[in-house]
Every structure is written in structure tokens, then in C-alpha cells.
Write an enzyme that holds these catalytic residues in place. Structure first.
Site, mmCIF file in Angstrom:
data_model
loop_
_atom_site.group_PDB
_atom_site.id
_atom_site.type_symbol
_atom_site.label_atom_id
_atom_site.label_comp_id
_atom_site.label_asym_id
_atom_site.label_seq_id
_atom_site.Cartn_x
_atom_site.Cartn_y
_atom_site.Cartn_z
ATOM 1 N N LYS A 28 13.914 40.973 50.478
ATOM 2 C CA LYS A 28 15.098 40.297 50.599
ATOM 3 C C LYS A 28 16.270 40.997 51.522
ATOM 4 C CE LYS A 28 18.473 37.030 49.515
ATOM 5 N NZ LYS A 28 18.169 36.760 51.061
ATOM 6 N N LYS A 68 20.163 49.014 46.932
ATOM 7 C CA LYS A 68 21.183 48.185 46.749
ATOM 8 C C LYS A 68 20.897 46.829 45.627
ATOM 9 C CE LYS A 68 23.101 46.886 50.620
ATOM 10 N NZ LYS A 68 24.065 46.473 51.654
ATOM 11 N N LYS A 101 14.717 44.058 55.678
ATOM 12 C CA LYS A 101 15.684 43.647 56.885
ATOM 13 C C LYS A 101 15.154 43.140 58.196
ATOM 14 C CE LYS A 101 20.217 43.867 57.469
ATOM 15 N NZ LYS A 101 21.172 43.438 56.390
ATOM 16 N N ASP A 105 23.768 39.086 58.738
ATOM 17 C CA ASP A 105 24.228 40.195 58.604
ATOM 18 C C ASP A 105 25.075 40.156 59.948
ATOM 19 O OD1 ASP A 105 23.765 43.120 57.596
ATOM 20 O OD2 ASP A 105 23.543 43.564 59.817
ATOM 21 N N THR A 146 30.451 39.193 49.899
ATOM 22 C CA THR A 146 30.394 40.669 49.975
ATOM 23 C C THR A 146 31.789 41.462 49.961
ATOM 24 O OG1 THR A 146 28.469 40.306 51.508
ATOM 25 C CG2 THR A 146 29.514 42.333 51.632
ATOM 26 N N ASN A 188 32.697 38.821 58.604
ATOM 27 C CA ASN A 188 32.553 38.053 57.329
ATOM 28 C C ASN A 188 32.968 38.972 56.369
ATOM 29 O OD1 ASN A 188 30.562 38.088 54.969
ATOM 30 N ND2 ASN A 188 31.226 35.869 55.574
ATOM 31 N N SER A 224 23.502 36.294 47.069
ATOM 32 C CA SER A 224 22.157 35.281 47.706
ATOM 33 C C SER A 224 20.995 35.260 46.576
ATOM 34 C CB SER A 224 21.741 36.307 48.780
ATOM 35 O OG SER A 224 22.339 36.015 50.059
#
Ligand code: NDP
Length: 449
Positions: A90, A114, A126, A166, A210, A241, A381
Site C-alpha cells: 500500500k 508509517k 510506492k 501523492d 493527511t 493536498n 485510505s
């Protein structure tokens, strides 16, 4: 340093010599783990650290697409499936010209820790591309996303690997990516991507998560030191964002945000940033932050000239780097300290250089580390994935309440670990240790894989 840690660091450096960001991220984690590694001699025998720093899988692929002039452009796509230890891979997708394997690997590595801190069952990954979305038409963005997904689809799935947004990937891009995935698979598998719009399976409050999460963490950290956000001055880098919703929550918590930036420069408005205008410029018009002055002519615009962002030269109580990696250097940290900063909250991933973090901690500045402080996005998420599995929607208030509790739990884990391992108020070390303990336990349970 502990001999095992030193050896793994040296071997990682030798194997990945051309990947400075990845090596920086690994060094930052490993150097804080000494007190834990010292008490677990058995880790060396099962090569626990060696396995942790090696991605399970690296995928790179060609992304050809046709621009509006009919020219064929070829970009490179990436997906780093770093760890499936505690759940499906993820992590977000980044579209930015600076994207390379080193940046993808550093982000994937950070993501493992994280995601462990969230307490939710998600692994680390990622991905992205060196594609530059700036200045591209909607049709070009769509054609690029369709070509990217035509290759990526074979590597992902709602129980396998779940990408999200992202830098350069927001709701528009996720929409085009999801549309193409669904078309190829001939099935609605809502949980395969997160950050979707609510009208086709997204979660309320994911957009805000976030930035809001960062401020929940900051509130808890200040509270633990008998302080609060009330009446504090805040400066924020970025105007994407994370920056926008950190600004919104900071204001709701009683702070005054006086500066924001983009890659060209920053605006300073001593009356407090007009966030509706920033949203209009950035989310609707996709313009430059300088355009803020067309409405607020008394605000100042400072152009970025050197390596350091001008936003850190502005006097502030709380600094929130929310743009990109290594954007807050030792030089900027010194100016912030001179100007009396009390806390730095990392909204972006690894935004402070190692020297900057060390200096801030040495000067008694509270540092909210990215792995913990910006985990609210991926946590939400995971809440989006669970809603997709249940075929159900939570209200905005329900999601926000879950997010708030997750951020409180993350702060508490960081605090407990930093107190227990002899580095009180060092939440950078606390976050690394708390996440590592969970991951190490899972690795031992699952054998040599
Ligand atoms: P966006 O693309 O929405 O915004 C990025 C912002 O940062 C823009 O203002 C951009 O300016 C600026 N920026 C990007 N690259 C640079 C650079 N090289 N130098 C200076 N400014 C730059 O991205 P997000 O807000 O989603 O992400 C920001 C950071 O937060 C990233 O580090 C990301 O990894 C991290 N993050 C994001 C999460 C999310 O949920 N979105 C979750 C956790 C972390 P410009 O428009 O001029 O390029």
C-alpha cells in the site's frame, strides 16, 4: 554504533550506491534502532534488517503515450512492492519529473513503517513516473494514466497492492487510472485504488485526511508539552493536498497561517492566508501561488532563487513542511530556530534533511516525524478499503473521528517508545522504534521469507 547495524548500513550503501534518498531514509531509521537491536541479538541470525531494507519486488515499465500535437512520448513507470508483511502492498503514486528509483525506494521504505504505525493491516509500497503533469491538457493526463495502468494493472489488486495519490496524483488522475483498471479487468474492484471520488467508491474525508491528521498529531505533541495551537503563527510549504488541509485544520484549531508556497516561491499574508483563494488557484485553476496577489495586493510574494525555500525565512511558531523531500535544510533550520520556532510538523515525506532534524532536536524544537505525523492519509485510505469491502459508506464525521483516534494512538506509541528507550521528546526515534517493534515481531512469526 552496534556492529550489526553498522554492517547492514555499510552493505546497504555498497549495494545502492547511486540511491542517495534511499540511503538517507535507511540511515535515519537504522541509527535510531540501536537500543532495540542491542537487546535482540537473535535478529542478526535471521538477517532481519537485511531483509527489511531489501524490497520484495521492483517493477519498472515503459509508458508510451501520444500528446495533443500527435507526438509520441515515452515515460518510465515504477512500482516498488517493498513489504507485504502486515497487509497488501500500500502506498501512493507520484507523477513528477524528479521521480527515479532512489526516490521511489525511499518512499516505499518509509511507507512500511508509517503503515505499521497506523495499526491497520497494510504493507508498504510506492510507485509513479517521471511524467510531468504540469501544463498538460486533461486529455493528455487521461491518455498518460490509461497507458500507465495498462501495464500496472497486472501487478495490483485489492488484496495484492493498492496504490493511491501523492505529488501530481489527485482525484482526477485516480479517476482515469480506476476507469482503465475497471475496463481491463471487467469487474468493479473498488478497493484496488484509494483516493477515489466519493461518487464511485471513495471515502469522505480522504481528501482532507493527511493535512487534518498532521494537525491532530501536532495538537497531541504540543499538549504533551503543555502547549497548544491556540494563537500560534504557522508557516506551511507547498500548496497542494497536504498543505491546504493542514492549513484548514490549523485555523480551525485557533492558529494563524501566514505563509504558503509552491515550487516557484512563497506568499506571506500577515492577515492570515485566504484559503478559499488558495483552493481556487490550486484545486480549480491549477495556477501558480503568485496569483494570490491579484486579490490580496498587500500580501508579499518572495520568489525562490536558491536551493532553500524562502518560506522558512518568515518568523513563525510552527513550521509545516508539506511539499517534498529535503526541502528544509540545515540553513533553513537555523533561521527557524533564530526566529523562535517551537515545533516542526512534517506533512511531506522526509522534508527535513538529516542535518536539519538533528539541529532542531538539539535546540529543543519538537519534531513531528513524517512517518507518524502524515500517516493520516494512508490510514484513511485503509478506511476507504474497508468501506469498499463492506459496500458501505461512513459519514464525514465518522471517518474524521476514526482518523483523530488513529492519530492520537500514533502519537502515544511514539511517546511511549521514546520514553522507554531513553530518548524522551525525540519522536523521530520514537516513531521508528514503535513501528520497527511491530514489524520485527511479524517477521519473526512468518519465518525466512
Ligand atoms: P501535491 O501534488 O498536491 O502538492 C505538492 C506541493 O508541493 C505543490 O505545492 C508543489 O508545488 C510543491 N512541490 C512539489 N515538488 C516540489 C519541489 N521539488 N520543490 C518545491 N515545491 C515542490 O502533493 P501532496 O500534497 O499530495 O504531497 C506533498 C507531500 O506530502 C509529498 O512529500 C507526499 O509524499 C506527502 N504525502 C502526501 C500524502 C497524501 O495523502 N497526498 C500522504 C502522505 C504524505 P508545484 O505545484 O509548484 O510543483
Amino acid at each position: 554504533m552496534n556492529a550489526y547495524l553498522e554492517r547492514v548500513l555499510a552493505e546497504t550503501k555498497q549495494k545502492n550506491i547511486n540511491e542517495p534518498e534511499f540511503l538517507q531514509a535507511v540511515k535515519e531509521v537504522l541509527t535510531t534502532l540501536e537500543p532495540v537491536i542491542d537487546t535482540h541479538k537473535e535478529y542478526e541470525g535471521i538477517a532481519l534488517l537485511e531483509r527489511m531494507v531489501e524490497p520484495e519486488r521492483i517493477i519498472t515499465f515503459r509508458v508510451p503515450w501520444v500528446n495533443d500535437e500527435g507526438k509520441v512520448i515515452v515515460n518510465r513507470g515504477y512500482r516498488i512492492q517493498f513489504s507485504s508483511l502486515i497487509g497488501p502492498y500500500k502506498g501512493g503514486l507520484r507523477f513528477h519529473p524528479s521521480v527515479n528509483q532512489s526516490i521511489m525506494k525511499f518512499l516505499g521504505f518509509e511507507q512500511i513503517f508509517k503503515n505499521a504505525l497506523t495499526g491497520l493491516p497494510i504493507g508498504g509500497a510506492k510507485g509513479g513516473s517521471d511524467f510531468d503533469p504540469k501544463g498538460k491538457s486533461d486529455n493528455e493526463i487521461m491518455r498518460f494514466c490509461q497507458s500507465f495502468m495498462t501495464e500496472l494493472y497486472r501487478h495490483i489488486g485489492q488484496d495484492v497492492d493498492v496504490p493511491a495519490g501523492d505529488i501530481g496524483v489527485g482525484a482526477r488522475e485516480i479517476g482515469y487510472l480506476f476507469g482503465q483498471y475497471k475496463r481491463i479487468r471487467n469487474a468493479y474492484e473498488g478497493g484496488v485504488l484509494t483516493g477515489k471520488e466519493v461518487c464511485y467508491g471513495g471515502s469522505l474525508a480522504r481528501t482532507e485526511a493527511t493535512g487534518y491528521g498532521l494537525m491532530f498529531f501536532m495538537r497531541e505533541m504540543l499538549k504533551a508539552h503543555n502547549n497548544s495551537l491556540q494563537g500560534k503563527t504557522v508557516t506551511i510549504s507547498g500548496s497542494g493536498n497536504v498543505a491546504i488541509y493542514a492549513c484548514e485544520k490549523a485555523v480551525a484549531m485557533g492558529a494563524k497561517v501566514v505563509a504558503m508556497s509552491d515550487s516557484n516561491g512563497c506568499i506571506y499574508d500577515e492577515n492570515g492566508i485566504d484559503l478559499d483563494l488558495i483552493k481556487q488557484i490550486k484545486e480549480v485553476e491549477r495556477g501558480r501561488i503568485k496569483e494570490y496577489l491579484r486579490v490580496h495586493s498587500s500580501a508579499k510574494y518572495i520568489e525562490k532563487t536558491g536551493d532553500d525555500s524562502p518560506v522558512w525565512t518568515i518568523k513563525t511558531d510552527i513550521a509545516l513542511p508539506c511539499a517534498t523531500q529535503n526541502e528544509l535544510t540545515l540553513n533553513s533550520a537555523k533561521i527557524l530556530v533564530e526566529n523562535g520556532v517551537i515545533a516542526v510538523g512534517e506533512g511531506a515525506n522526509m522534508p527535513c534533511t538529516q542535518e536539519a532534524t538533528d539541529y532542531l532536536l538539539e535546540k529543543g524544537v519538537l519534531v513531528a516525524p513524517a512517518k507518524a505525523a502524515n500517516a493520516g492519509g494512508v490510514a484513511t485510505s485503509a478506511i476507504e478499503m474497508s468501506q469498499n469491502s463492506m459496500r458501505f459508506y461512513y459519514t464525514f464525521e465518522e471517518v474524521e473521528a476514526k482518523l483523530e483516534q488513529i492519530m492520537i494512538n500514533i502519537f502515544n506509541s511514539c511517546k511511549i517508545a521514546s520514553d522507554k528507550y531513553g530518548c524522551p521528546a525525540n519522536y523521530v526515534a520514537g516513531a521508528n522504534i514503535a513501528a520497527f517493534q511491530k514489524l520485527a515481531k511479524a517477521m519473526r512469526s512468518q519465518g525466512i521469507v
